[in-house]
Structure formats: C-alpha cells, structure tokens
Enzyme design. Structure first.
Site, PDB file in Angstrom:
ATOM      1  N   SER A  47      61.491  68.540  32.642  1.00  0.00           N
ATOM      2  CA  SER A  47      60.722  67.780  33.590  1.00  0.00           C
ATOM      3  C   SER A  47      61.027  66.262  33.820  1.00  0.00           C
ATOM      4  O   SER A  47      60.794  65.545  35.012  1.00  0.00           O
ATOM      5  CB  SER A  47      59.395  67.750  33.973  1.00  0.00           C
ATOM      6  N   HIS A  87      54.797  62.126  31.849  1.00  0.00           N
ATOM      7  CA  HIS A  87      55.664  62.016  33.252  1.00  0.00           C
ATOM      8  C   HIS A  87      55.432  60.495  33.510  1.00  0.00           C
ATOM      9  O   HIS A  87      54.676  59.726  32.945  1.00  0.00           O
ATOM     10  CB  HIS A  87      55.021  62.827  33.931  1.00  0.00           C
ATOM     11  N   ASP A 112      52.071  65.246  39.846  1.00  0.00           N
ATOM     12  CA  ASP A 112      51.000  66.104  39.294  1.00  0.00           C
ATOM     13  C   ASP A 112      49.821  66.156  39.886  1.00  0.00           C
ATOM     14  O   ASP A 112      49.385  65.124  40.585  1.00  0.00           O
ATOM     15  CB  ASP A 112      51.047  65.868  37.728  1.00  0.00           C
TER      16      ASP A 112
END
Length: 169
Positions: A47, A87, A112
């Site tokens: 990701s 992230h 998210d």
C-alpha cells in the site's frame, strides 16, 4: 582443548545467547530512545509503494500528534485489524472539536476510514454523534502511535516469508 569445546556446540549456544541479549538490548534501547513500544516495523503490504515495499523495515519515533505534519508517514492502530497501519498524512482536519488525520497509502486510491469500536478503543466515545459501528472519515489523533524516520530496504523480508509460511502473518 577448551578452544575446541567452545568452537563446537557450546560455541554455537554461546553465540546464540549473546545474539539474543544484544537484540533484546538494542530493541529495549530503541524503545526508550525513540519513545515508542514498536521502534521497528516490517512493511507487510504494497500500500505504500514506491515509498516502502513488502519486507522493508521502518524505524519509528513516537511523537505527539501536534508535531505531525501533512506529508509525514505515520503508524496508527485501527480497530478490527491485527497489525498497525503505516500510511501518509494527506490532510489534518478538525472533527467534532478534535484533531483528526486524513491518511492514505501512497499506492491506494482512497484515504483510510476509521471504524468505531468504542469498547476496544474507549477514547472514541469523545467523538460525539457517532455510534458503535459508524465510521470516521479520518484517523483520530489518539490512534497515532509513531512517525517514520528511516527505512531499511528488504531486511524484514525473510521473517515476513517465514511468518506467512507458518500461518502467523
């Protein structure tokens, strides 16, 4: 004669014990110096490509949410997931009077979301107007654990593969 004994199985055991002590001391020292319970994490998904790849090890530092800026890479705990998420912060917003981070993986199409689990994460009761099972459009400041400092490419890949093959990851 003693040298030969230490070079056999006793030497192997001594090396193993010394290695374990060094790893434990290094990990404990990093936890104290970097103010986080998890100073090193292995990236387990794609990701964050091309910033981080599966198997990269990231060095983390615990920081107060007030020190996190847009563009920083952070680690946060998320309800219903086994491992913390790493992230990038895309925006910082205020949600119901509290600081909240819009976070997204560099290789993801959408930011998210944060599912509410008020029983498991009691600080979520402060987000008024929401009920168990609702979803926050951002990550609450209390969920942020650390900020990424440095990456060690691919050194975590062997343990990642072993965990997956043993069904642990």
């Amino acid at each position: 004669m003693e040298e030969k004994l230490l070079s056999g199985w006793k030497g192997d055991v001594a090396f193993l014990l010394i290695s374990l002590v060094v790893v434990f001391a290094l990990h404990s020292g990093l936890k104290i110096a970097l103010h986080t319970d998890s100073p090193l994490v292995i990236v387990i998904s794609g990701s964050m490509e091309p910033t981080f790849y599966r198997g990269d090890v990231v060095l983390l530092k615990g920081v107060p949410p007030s020190e996190i800026k847009v563009g920083d890479v952070v680690v946060y705990k998320r309800p219903y997931t086994r491992y913390p998420i790493i992230h990038r912060v895309r925006d910082i917003v205020e949600y119901n009077g509290k600081r909240c981070f819009v976070i997204q993986g560099d290789n993801n199409w959408i930011h998210d979301f944060y599912p509410l689990d008020i029983k498991g994460f009691p600080y979520l009761k402060d987000y008024t107007g929401l009920a168990e099972g609702d979803v926050l459009p951002c990550i609450p400041q209390e969920a942020i654990e650390a900020k990424a400092l440095l990456v060690f490419p691919k050194i975590g890949y062997p343990p990642l593969v072993v965990r997956e093959r043993l069904g642990l990851g």
